[in-house]
Each structure stands twice: as structure tokens, then as C-alpha cells.
Design a protein around this motif. Structure first.
Motif, PDB file in Angstrom:
ATOM      1  N   ALA A   1       0.815  -1.217   0.000  1.00  0.00           N
ATOM      2  CA  ALA A   1       0.000   0.000   0.000  1.00  0.00           C
ATOM      3  C   ALA A   1       0.850   1.269   0.000  1.00  0.00           C
ATOM      4  O   ALA A   1       0.321   2.354  -0.220  1.00  0.00           O
ATOM      5  N   LEU A   2       2.156   1.169   0.265  1.00  0.00           N
ATOM      6  CA  LEU A   2       3.026   2.332   0.197  1.00  0.00           C
ATOM      7  C   LEU A   2       4.012   2.262  -0.959  1.00  0.00           C
ATOM      8  O   LEU A   2       4.704   3.242  -1.246  1.00  0.00           O
ATOM      9  N   ASP A   3       4.071   1.121  -1.618  1.00  0.00           N
ATOM     10  CA  ASP A   3       5.124   0.873  -2.594  1.00  0.00           C
ATOM     11  C   ASP A   3       4.723   1.190  -4.027  1.00  0.00           C
ATOM     12  O   ASP A   3       5.569   1.257  -4.913  1.00  0.00           O
ATOM     13  N   ALA A   4       3.430   1.377  -4.282  1.00  0.00           N
ATOM     14  CA  ALA A   4       2.962   1.591  -5.655  1.00  0.00           C
ATOM     15  C   ALA A   4       3.017   3.072  -5.998  1.00  0.00           C
ATOM     16  O   ALA A   4       2.053   3.649  -6.502  1.00  0.00           O
ATOM     17  N   ASN A   5       4.161   3.710  -5.730  1.00  0.00           N
ATOM     18  CA  ASN A   5       4.267   5.138  -5.999  1.00  0.00           C
ATOM     19  C   ASN A   5       5.136   5.397  -7.221  1.00  0.00           C
ATOM     20  O   ASN A   5       5.710   4.483  -7.808  1.00  0.00           O
ATOM     21  N   LEU A   6       5.255   6.669  -7.588  1.00  0.00           N
ATOM     22  CA  LEU A   6       5.919   7.029  -8.835  1.00  0.00           C
ATOM     23  C   LEU A   6       7.388   6.633  -8.862  1.00  0.00           C
ATOM     24  O   LEU A   6       7.966   6.465  -9.932  1.00  0.00           O
ATOM     25  N   LEU A   7       8.009   6.476  -7.683  1.00  0.00           N
ATOM     26  CA  LEU A   7       9.424   6.115  -7.644  1.00  0.00           C
ATOM     27  C   LEU A   7       9.665   4.655  -7.988  1.00  0.00           C
ATOM     28  O   LEU A   7      10.802   4.273  -8.266  1.00  0.00           O
ATOM     29  N   ASN A   8       8.627   3.838  -7.961  1.00  0.00           N
ATOM     30  CA  ASN A   8       8.786   2.395  -8.134  1.00  0.00           C
ATOM     31  C   ASN A   8       8.048   1.853  -9.351  1.00  0.00           C
ATOM     32  O   ASN A   8       7.868   0.647  -9.469  1.00  0.00           O
ATOM     33  N   ILE A   9       7.606   2.736 -10.239  1.00  0.00           N
ATOM     34  CA  ILE A   9       6.748   2.322 -11.340  1.00  0.00           C
ATOM     35  C   ILE A   9       7.375   2.734 -12.662  1.00  0.00           C
ATOM     36  O   ILE A   9       7.842   3.864 -12.818  1.00  0.00           O
ATOM     37  N   ASP A  10       7.376   1.831 -13.630  1.00  0.00           N
ATOM     38  CA  ASP A  10       7.944   2.078 -14.947  1.00  0.00           C
ATOM     39  C   ASP A  10       6.938   2.795 -15.860  1.00  0.00           C
ATOM     40  O   ASP A  10       5.789   3.036 -15.464  1.00  0.00           O
ATOM     41  N   PRO A  11       7.349   3.151 -17.095  1.00  0.00           N
ATOM     42  CA  PRO A  11       6.687   4.193 -17.870  1.00  0.00           C
ATOM     43  C   PRO A  11       5.168   4.217 -17.960  1.00  0.00           C
ATOM     44  O   PRO A  11       4.567   5.241 -17.674  1.00  0.00           O
ATOM     45  N   ASP A  12       4.490   3.141 -18.346  1.00  0.00           N
ATOM     46  CA  ASP A  12       3.058   3.256 -18.634  1.00  0.00           C
ATOM     47  C   ASP A  12       2.265   3.703 -17.414  1.00  0.00           C
ATOM     48  O   ASP A  12       1.543   4.707 -17.449  1.00  0.00           O
ATOM     49  N   ASP A  13       2.374   2.972 -16.307  1.00  0.00           N
ATOM     50  CA  ASP A  13       1.645   3.350 -15.101  1.00  0.00           C
ATOM     51  C   ASP A  13       2.189   4.639 -14.509  1.00  0.00           C
ATOM     52  O   ASP A  13       1.432   5.432 -13.926  1.00  0.00           O
ATOM     53  N   HIS A  14       3.481   4.865 -14.655  1.00  0.00           N
ATOM     54  CA  HIS A  14       4.076   6.090 -14.122  1.00  0.00           C
ATOM     55  C   HIS A  14       3.420   7.317 -14.758  1.00  0.00           C
ATOM     56  O   HIS A  14       3.035   8.265 -14.059  1.00  0.00           O
ATOM     57  N   LEU A  15       3.299   7.317 -16.071  1.00  0.00           N
ATOM     58  CA  LEU A  15       2.717   8.466 -16.759  1.00  0.00           C
ATOM     59  C   LEU A  15       1.252   8.650 -16.387  1.00  0.00           C
ATOM     60  O   LEU A  15       0.773   9.781 -16.242  1.00  0.00           O
ATOM     61  N   ARG A  16       0.535   7.562 -16.211  1.00  0.00           N
ATOM     62  CA  ARG A  16      -0.883   7.653 -15.818  1.00  0.00           C
ATOM     63  C   ARG A  16      -1.018   8.310 -14.448  1.00  0.00           C
ATOM     64  O   ARG A  16      -1.824   9.238 -14.269  1.00  0.00           O
ATOM     65  N   LEU A  17      -0.224   7.852 -13.474  1.00  0.00           N
ATOM     66  CA  LEU A  17      -0.293   8.425 -12.141  1.00  0.00           C
ATOM     67  C   LEU A  17       0.230   9.860 -12.123  1.00  0.00           C
ATOM     68  O   LEU A  17      -0.313  10.725 -11.421  1.00  0.00           O
ATOM     69  N   ARG A  18       1.242  10.126 -12.880  1.00  0.00           N
ATOM     70  CA  ARG A  18       1.832  11.465 -12.902  1.00  0.00           C
ATOM     71  C   ARG A  18       0.821  12.492 -13.418  1.00  0.00           C
ATOM     72  O   ARG A  18       0.735  13.610 -12.899  1.00  0.00           O
ATOM     73  N   ARG A  19       0.055  12.116 -14.427  1.00  0.00           N
ATOM     74  CA  ARG A  19      -0.954  13.035 -14.961  1.00  0.00           C
ATOM     75  C   ARG A  19      -2.006  13.370 -13.903  1.00  0.00           C
ATOM     76  O   ARG A  19      -2.495  14.494 -13.834  1.00  0.00           O
ATOM     77  N   LEU A  20      -2.353  12.395 -13.094  1.00  0.00           N
ATOM     78  CA  LEU A  20      -3.390  12.621 -12.085  1.00  0.00           C
ATOM     79  C   LEU A  20      -2.954  13.617 -11.017  1.00  0.00           C
ATOM     80  O   LEU A  20      -3.756  14.412 -10.529  1.00  0.00           O
ATOM     81  N   VAL A  21      -1.687  13.584 -10.660  1.00  0.00           N
ATOM     82  CA  VAL A  21      -1.222  14.411  -9.539  1.00  0.00           C
ATOM     83  C   VAL A  21      -0.584  15.714 -10.000  1.00  0.00           C
ATOM     84  O   VAL A  21      -0.408  16.632  -9.204  1.00  0.00           O
ATOM     85  N   SER A  22      -0.286  15.839 -11.283  1.00  0.00           N
ATOM     86  CA  SER A  22       0.507  16.971 -11.762  1.00  0.00           C
ATOM     87  C   SER A  22      -0.210  18.307 -11.634  1.00  0.00           C
ATOM     88  O   SER A  22       0.436  19.355 -11.535  1.00  0.00           O
ATOM     89  N   LYS A  23      -1.528  18.310 -11.596  1.00  0.00           N
ATOM     90  CA  LYS A  23      -2.238  19.594 -11.561  1.00  0.00           C
ATOM     91  C   LYS A  23      -1.960  20.361 -10.275  1.00  0.00           C
ATOM     92  O   LYS A  23      -2.107  21.586 -10.238  1.00  0.00           O
ATOM     93  N   GLY A  24      -1.546  19.676  -9.219  1.00  0.00           N
ATOM     94  CA  GLY A  24      -1.212  20.362  -7.977  1.00  0.00           C
ATOM     95  C   GLY A  24       0.137  21.052  -8.028  1.00  0.00           C
ATOM     96  O   GLY A  24       0.488  21.771  -7.090  1.00  0.00           O
ATOM     97  N   PHE A  25       0.900  20.855  -9.131  1.00  0.00           N
ATOM     98  CA  PHE A  25       2.259  21.391  -9.195  1.00  0.00           C
ATOM     99  C   PHE A  25       2.512  22.196 -10.459  1.00  0.00           C
ATOM    100  O   PHE A  25       3.657  22.381 -10.853  1.00  0.00           O
ATOM    101  N   THR A  26       1.454  22.671 -11.120  1.00  0.00           N
ATOM    102  CA  THR A  26       1.639  23.530 -12.283  1.00  0.00           C
ATOM    103  C   THR A  26       2.259  24.856 -11.837  1.00  0.00           C
ATOM    104  O   THR A  26       2.096  25.266 -10.681  1.00  0.00           O
ATOM    105  N   PRO A  27       2.984  25.545 -12.742  1.00  0.00           N
ATOM    106  CA  PRO A  27       3.577  26.836 -12.353  1.00  0.00           C
ATOM    107  C   PRO A  27       2.543  27.816 -11.804  1.00  0.00           C
ATOM    108  O   PRO A  27       2.838  28.558 -10.852  1.00  0.00           O
ATOM    109  N   ARG A  28       1.342  27.825 -12.360  1.00  0.00           N
ATOM    110  CA  ARG A  28       0.319  28.748 -11.876  1.00  0.00           C
ATOM    111  C   ARG A  28      -0.099  28.404 -10.450  1.00  0.00           C
ATOM    112  O   ARG A  28      -0.249  29.286  -9.590  1.00  0.00           O
ATOM    113  N   HIS A  29      -0.240  27.101 -10.162  1.00  0.00           N
ATOM    114  CA  HIS A  29      -0.627  26.704  -8.812  1.00  0.00           C
ATOM    115  C   HIS A  29       0.496  26.975  -7.822  1.00  0.00           C
ATOM    116  O   HIS A  29       0.247  27.407  -6.692  1.00  0.00           O
ATOM    117  N   VAL A  30       1.733  26.726  -8.239  1.00  0.00           N
ATOM    118  CA  VAL A  30       2.877  27.008  -7.370  1.00  0.00           C
ATOM    119  C   VAL A  30       2.930  28.489  -7.041  1.00  0.00           C
ATOM    120  O   VAL A  30       3.178  28.885  -5.890  1.00  0.00           O
TER     121      VAL A  30
END
Length: 440
Positions: A102-131
Motif C-alpha cells: 500500500a506504500l510501494d505503488a508510488n511514482l518512484l517504483n513504477i515504470d513508464p506506462d503506469d508512471h505516466l498515468r499516475l503522474r498526470r493525475l497528480v501533476s495539476k497540484g504542481f503547475t507553475p500557476r498553482h505554485v
């Protein structure tokens, strides 16, 4: 489960001579992670680079790994598709923290396909405008903790900058993103610290258990009462759109809380220490505050706490710098060594905020470039700018040799940073204000 980093009394006999620059071949096993390394890893890395670009090393838990020491090969390895971050690819040796699924399925441990899917979901919290929208909150928080530091200095004559300023500041930011109460953020930060540098056998497992239970409770509370925070958005993706499974959800929350606090905390304290150790650079930055962005990049290269990138496992036999590495072996990319490689940087051991080429690998490279890079840069520059403005006479309160460092081969970070100011500067300065800061 990893055990505490080896102390000098735990070193094997061959470790006493492992750092001598002798010819290297793939059968040699080096033991670099000893008391000297914990005090200052960079002379150790300098010797390792001379031994070779790829070395087999013994880790504190007794397992073996391949250490890549030179910038050219570290950079290339970041984008080699045959080097997987997925632990399932490991066949033997070191894997990192033994985390529950439950703690291991994060972006640091996942290869490209799932990594990109998860990254898209969380990226909106880190856009330059939001920062940029977070800047006011970070400025207010930095002023608040500078006030608190000033109070401690006035009362006691010296204070721990880590506890009073560097540690709590990033908790305000990640607390806002995930709607985490300040007290909870402090507890979480302590558990993460215990993961990296446990103080007794079983401490790592205890800390991971605390983290897991806390995140399950936090997600349960947010699921029952959603807000407009990033975690509520991720829960909606899990529950409404079925794009996240439960382990991915908990793992993402874990990564956001850990990455959003740990490195920024240590970069603030380590960055200030680097400036205090180089008074001519500090004076130049005070004279020309517009140099702060370049100073932050140089600090990321020179003083980043992370010694290694996330471990990797070859999916097939690979050759790095002429060394053949079997599939499933553990490969460690030494960021700290790469950042002091004289083949890449002119005078790499010199801290220079005017450096013409301040590029580095501290925030990753390629697919695994840090999602929160812009936020981290903004927090560090705001924190250091606030300290320089508020405390013109800030200085170390102990001898340099008395500084205490975390005993970890993964992270070279200060446990405490005692500072003081002259008696006339220890009170609240002109125009100082008290700011009320909430983690919510």
C-alpha cells in the motif's frame, strides 16, 4: 527490512582499506559507507571515482549493489529503458525500504506506462500557476518561523535552525496541498526521518507502520468529508473514475507527504550551512539578491541531501562504462558523486553561486524528473531569502566539527544546525511581524 547504517565498530576488516585507489575489476567489493562517509561523503566519492565509473559495493545491510560514480554514466542511466525501478525486477541484493504494497505503488517504483498515468493525475497540484498561488502562503510561513527563531535566539542566545525553521516550513506547504494539520505533519516528518536513519533495531518497521496507519486514517477522513485539496482529488479519481487502485492512492499520498517535506527541509538547513561556510558567497548574495535563483541551483548540486537516485534493476544484462551488470542486480546512481565529477564540472568541490553552468541531476532526469521541482525551488529561495533579510549576523553557534549528521548512506543531512546572532541582532528587527500560520 533495512537495519541502521553501520557504525565504525561494525566495519569489516577489508573496509579499513577499501578506499585506497587501487586497480578495480568487477570482482572487487568496496566498503565505502563508514564513519568517514557519514561525516563527509565527498572525499570518499572522489576516491571511488578514481577507482572506476562502476563499482561493486557492500551496503550497510550486507547486500551488494553496483555504484555508478561518474556524471556521464549516471545521466545516461536515468534514461536507459533497460534499467527498471520496479522492485519486481530485482533478483537479489538490496531493494530499498521494505514497504507494504500500500506504500510501494508510488511514482518512484513504477515504470513508464503506469508512471505516466499516475503522474498526470497528480501533476495539476504542481503547475507553475498553482505554485505561484502558494507563494504568499510560503512567504507568510517563512516570516512566522523567522519570528519564532528570533524569539528563541533572544531567549537562549542560540537556537536549532532545523527544529525552529527548516523542518516546519515545508509542512505548511504540503499541509495546504493535502489538508494535513500541523501537528500531524510534524509527526509524519519524524516517522520519515526514522525511516532514513533509524535509532534502534526495529525503528524502521515501527515508523513505516505509523505512516501506513496514518495515511489510511487520513484517506478515510477525506473520503467521508471531501475538500478542495489535492488528496480529495486523488480520492475522487480512485472512487469515481476508477483510475487509481487503493494501493496506488495510499502510495501517492505517502510520496507526496514524504517528498514534499524531507528534501526541502534538508536543503534549507544544508543550504544555509553552505552559505555560512562560504562567507564571500553569502556576502555576494546579500549584495545581489537577484542571484538567488542561481544560488539555489548551485545548492541543489553542491548540498543536496540525496546521495543516490532510486535504485534500479536491469531487465537484461547491461553494460555501463565497460562493466557488465547481470539482470536483476541492484544499480545505484550516485548523484552526490556525479555532482562533484571533475570531468563534468570545473572545480566541482568549489561552492560558487556565479557558476556559469549550474545544471545538475538533483531533481532527477527524464521520466523521473521531480514533479514538485518548481515548488521546491520556490520554497528554498523564499526560506533562504527570509533568513538573509531577517538575520544579517547569523552564524554557527558551534564549531563546524561539532555538527551532527544523520547516519545514513542514502541521505547526508544535518540532525541539528545550532545558530546564533550578535546580541544587538537577536531581538525582533525593524518591521518584523508576527504571522499566524495554519496548516489547513
Amino acid at each position: 527490512m533495512t537495519r541502521p547504517a553501520a557504525q565504525p565498530s561494525e566495519r569489516s576488516p577489508q573496509s579499513q582499506h577499501a578506499n585506497r585507489p587501487t586497480p578495480n575489476d568487477a570482482t572487487d567489493v568496496h566498503h565505502p559507507f563508514d564513519a568517514e562517509f557519514f561525516r563527509d561523503p565527498h572525499p570518499v566519492y572522489a576516491r571511488l571515482r578514481k577507482l572506476g565509473p562502476v563499482l561493486k559495493v557492500a551496503l550497510p545491510d550486507g547486500s551488494r549493489a553496483w555504484l555508478v560514480t561518474r556524471e556521464e554514466h549516471v545521466r545516461a542511466a536515468f534514461t536507459d529503458p533497460r534499467l527498471s525501478v520496479n522492485k519486481a525486477r530485482s533478483r537479489n541484493g538490496y531493494q530499498g525500504f521494505s514497504l507494504p504494497p500500500a506504500l510501494d505503488a508510488n511514482l518512484l517504483n513504477i515504470d513508464p506506462d503506469d508512471h505516466l498515468r499516475l503522474r498526470r493525475l497528480v501533476s495539476k497540484g504542481f503547475t507553475p500557476r498553482h505554485v505561484e498561488r502558494l507563494r504568499g502562503r510560503v512567504v507568510a510561513a517563512a516570516a512566522h518561523y523567522a519570528d519564532r527563531l528570533a524569539d528563541r535566539l533572544a531567549e537562549y542566545g542560540a537556537a536549532d535552525l532545523v527544529a525552529e525553521f527548516a523542518n516546519p516550513l515545508p509542512l505548511v506547504v504540503i499541509g495546504h496541498l493535502l489538508d494535513v494539520p500541523e501537528a500531524d505533519g510534524r509527526a509524519f516528518s519524524g516517522w520519515v526521518g526514522a525511516m532514513f536513519a533509524p535509532s534502534h533495531p526495529g525503528h524502521t518497521a515501527e515508523a513505516i507502520g505509523h505512516i501506513h496507519r496514518y495515511l489510511l486514517g487520513l484517506i478515510g477522513a477525506r473520503r467521508a468529508a471531501p475538500g478542495d485539496d489535492l488528496l480529495s482529488s486523488l480520492i475522487a479519481a480512485r472512487d469515481a473514475d476508477d483510475r487509481l487502485n487503493e494501493d496506488e492512492l495510499v502510495s501517492l499520498a505517502f510520496l507526496l507527504l514524504m517528498a514534499g517535506t524531507e528534501n526541502v527541509q534538508h536543503l534549507i538547513s544544508g543550504g544555509l550551512l553552505a552559505l555560512l561556510r562560504h562567507p564571500e558567497q553569502l556576502a555576494a548574495l546579500r549584495r545581489r539578491p537577484e542571484l538567488m535563483p542561481n544560488a539555489v541551483e548551485e545548492l541543489l548540486r553542491y548540498a543536496h541531501p540525496n546521495q543516490m537516485a532510486v535504485r534500479r534493476f536491469p531487465t537484461e544484462a547491461v553494460e555501463i562504462a565497460g562493466t557488465r551488470i547481470p539482470p536483476g542486480d541492484t544499480v545505484l546512481l550516485s548523484l552526490a558523486s556525479a555532482h562533484r565529477d571533475p570531468a563534468r564540472y570545473s572545480e566541482p568541490d568549489r561552492f560558487d553561486i556565479h557558476r556559469a553552468d549550474p545544471s545538475h541531476l538533483a531533481l532527477g532526469y527524464g521520466l523521473h524528473y521531480c514533479l514538485g521541482a518548481a515548488l521546491a525551488r520556490m520554497e528554498i529561495s523564499t526560506a533562504l531569502g527570509t533568513l538573509l533579510d531577517r538575520f544579517p549576523d547569523l552564524q554557527l553557534a558551534v564549531a563546524d566539527g561539532e555538527l551532527e549528521w544523520r547516519q545514513s548512506f542514502r541521505s547526508h543531512a544535518l540532525r541539528r544546525l545550532p545558530v546564533s546572532v550578535s546580541a544587538s541582532a537577536s531581538g525582533s528587527g525593524p518591521g518584523s511581524v508576527s504571522v499566524s500560520v495554519s496548516m489547513g
